[in-house]
Design a protein around this motif. Structure first.
Motif, mmCIF file in Angstrom:
data_model
loop_
_atom_site.group_PDB
_atom_site.id
_atom_site.type_symbol
_atom_site.label_atom_id
_atom_site.label_comp_id
_atom_site.label_asym_id
_atom_site.label_seq_id
_atom_site.Cartn_x
_atom_site.Cartn_y
_atom_site.Cartn_z
ATOM 1 N N GLY B 94 69.910 94.752 -94.103
ATOM 2 C CA GLY B 94 68.445 94.805 -94.033
ATOM 3 C C GLY B 94 67.950 95.934 -93.145
ATOM 4 O O GLY B 94 66.993 96.624 -93.485
ATOM 5 N N GLU B 98 65.730 99.181 -93.911
ATOM 6 C CA GLU B 98 64.530 99.426 -93.087
ATOM 7 C C GLU B 98 64.449 100.891 -92.640
ATOM 8 O O GLU B 98 63.381 101.500 -92.662
ATOM 9 N N ARG B 111 60.857 97.936 -101.019
ATOM 10 C CA ARG B 111 61.990 97.113 -100.631
ATOM 11 C C ARG B 111 62.382 96.167 -101.767
ATOM 12 O O ARG B 111 63.553 96.054 -102.128
ATOM 13 N N ARG B 122 70.747 91.825 -101.742
ATOM 14 C CA ARG B 122 69.822 90.799 -101.278
ATOM 15 C C ARG B 122 70.585 89.611 -100.685
ATOM 16 O O ARG B 122 70.172 89.019 -99.697
ATOM 17 N N LEU B 125 71.767 90.552 -96.835
ATOM 18 C CA LEU B 125 70.829 91.259 -95.947
ATOM 19 C C LEU B 125 71.197 91.137 -94.465
ATOM 20 O O LEU B 125 70.978 92.047 -93.685
#
Lengths: 301, 231
Positions: B94, B98, B111, B122, B125
């Protein structure tokens, strides 16, 4: 008990100072030899700020607590822009450059503020009596309130260091700036390829590291005194802590600072400060022999 | 779209690039081919501003990139998938995404779009990027670059060391990006993989671009490959 509390005070200041050194090394791979001088500068500026605003000890101290680390951080960030950036953060050359910086800061302070040791009045300083039990002639006796004591200010130092440490942890793990710092630490080239202005991050980190040292110093000046040569001891101790904890490892730095600070306090009270230093240095040698990456460091693969 | 004009670059005293020229248009896949050490990776790094240009220029839609500070180059819309993936290994999946989103201040939509392309990410993450398998790492590196919603995508050996199913997946994503009008520069060792997707090919030899050929040229005259690559 008393020794433990004295040790905790030393450890709290040390943890902030060593953390500054550790962050700078972790992110920038720069060994900042001038770190102790930023500490000293924090202490001297704390004296200066509080004596200029010297109406009231609390106002002066709070102003110093805010202004001194900020000023020191800005000076450090400027030093990064002016000096380290042009050396391209080469590990060897930055060591030499920060040694130079050490003398510049030290002598400038001497010329500006003079060689005297300067006290700063603590904002509050009640004597807190601690109960002490001893098996004496009349059986178990309690000595209180005229037995052992600590001042409320020393407790404040411990609490303040804990708060700063916690905010630092939140900053690094929970904020965008922290994410950027961690990304830069792990792979500065790729960070650059994703739009992270690495040069600016380095300036911020160098300023933050110096600011932490200054903060530790501001907390300590009401106990010790501000003096232009006071930077050597914290520098040595910070290096000891950072080496034992593992260069660049923040949890390691905290644990090692507590270990060294506490043992320094306890051994100084019961034996002598010199013995405390001898043991700490011996510990460093042992760590370097048996676990060169430090207690919490990871071996370079 | 992206034009590279006679660039020279060096690592310290070692001159690596001595005049590389190519260009890539929107919805086109341009391949850089060459032997090991010919300067393909260096070419991409120079475009990203990670190495100072000794000579020549790089322009994106008419704007000279060489005069920008390096961190502004990706912000103009160039997504980079470096050789060896170069994830931030101790950040989570994640957080790696970011970082990509932050480059051009992209939001939740992007995203979601990226996680839609790589559903596997997913599920992971919260996992640190360094513990992913090779294929997942490549997905993440690709996802991170796509988070910029790039106009130009630079890929450096994206299929290196991957199993065939993963190679197919990466290729599908590349073709999807092409269909969306992204200009793609692909560095690849495996000639067969290149010939399936490339529109044009630039051969690089000793730091110099020596020949540009279209995919049709290569199909008609496979001799070209033997001449420049020795395969």
């Amino acid at each position: 008990m008393l020794a433990t509390l004295e040790g905790a005070v030393i450890a709290s200041v040390l943890v902030l100072t060593a953390m500054g050194l550790s962050i700078v090394f972790g992110v920038m791979r720069v060994v900042n030899v001038a770190h102790g001088e930023f500490y000293m500068l924090g202490a001297v500026l704390a004296w200066y700020v509080s004596s200029v605003l010297g109406v009231n000890a609390v106002v002066g101290f709070v102003a110093a607590l805010v202004l001194a680390p900020l000023l020191v951080g800005l000076i450090a960030a400027a030093a990064d822009r002016l000096i380290l950036k042009h050396l391209k953060y080469d590990p060897d050359r930055t060591i030499v450059a920060t040694i130079g910086l050490l003398y510049i800061i030290q002598q400038t302070t001497l010329m500006t503020f003079g060689p005297d040791a300067r006290p700063v009045a603590p904002p509050f300083n009640q004597r807190l009596a601690l109960p002490w039990f001893e098996w004496g002639e009349n059986g178990l006796e309690m000595f209180w309130p005229w037995g052992l004591s600590i001042t409320s200010y020393k407790l404040f130092v411990i609490a303040a260091a804990a708060v700063v440490l916690l905010s630092l942890w939140v900053l690094i793990t929970r904020t965008k700036l922290g994410l950027i710092m961690r990304a830069t630490q792990q792979d500065s080239e790729t960070a650059l390829a994703f739009g992270i202005p690495v040069g600016r991050v380095y300036s911020v980190v160098f300023g933050l590291g110096a600011g932490l040292a200054a903060l530790g110093a501001v907390l300590v000046v009401p106990i010790q005194q501000a003096h232009y040569l006071m930077g050597a001891d914290p520098l040595l101790l910070s290096f000891i802590v950072v080496i034992i904890g593992g260069l660049g490892s923040l949890p390691g730095t905290v644990v090692a600072a507590l270990l060294i600070g506490m043992s320094d306090g306890i051994i100084s009270v019961f034996f002598s400060p010199t013995l405390a230093k001898i043991i700490a240095t011996f510990l460093v040698a042992m760590v370097l022999v048996w676990r060169p990456q430090g207690l919490f460091g990871r071996a370079v693969t | 779209m992206l034009e590279v004009q006679g660039i020279h670059a060096a690592y310290g005293d070692v001159r690596v690039l001595r005049g590389v020229t190519f260009d890539v248009q929107p919805a086109e896949i341009m391949c850089l081919l060459g032997r090991n050490g010919a300067g393909k990776t260096t070419t991409l790094k120079s475009v990203m501003g990670l190495l100072p240009l000794g000579d020549g220029c790089v322009t994106l839609a008419g704007e000279n990139l060489a005069t920008l500070p390096p961190h502004d180059i990706p912000r103009r819309g160039i997504g980079y998938i470096p050789q060896g993936r170069r994830l931030f290994p101790e950040l989570t999946v994640g957080e790696n995404i970011e970082i990509g989103l932050m480059t051009r201040s992209m939001g939740k939509e992007t995203r979601e779009w990226v996680l839609e392309l790589f559903p596997r990410l997913r599920e992971r993450l919260k996992q640190t990027a360094g513990t992913l398998s090779g294929g997942e790492q490549q997905m993440l590196a690709t996802a991170r670059a796509l988070c910029l919603r790039p106009k130009v995508l630079l890929l450096d050996e994206p299929t290196e060391g991957l199993q065939p199913s993963m190679i197919a997946l990466i290729r599908d994503v590349i073709l999807k990006m092409k269909a969306e009008g992204v200009a793609i520069v692909l560095v690849e060792q495996r000639v067969d993989a290149v010939l399936q997707v490339a529109d044009r090919v630039v051969f690089i030899e000793n730091g110099t671009s020596v020949k540009t050929a279209t995919a049709d040229d290569l199909r008609k005259d496979p001799e070209i490959l033997t001449r420049y690559l020795g395969v």
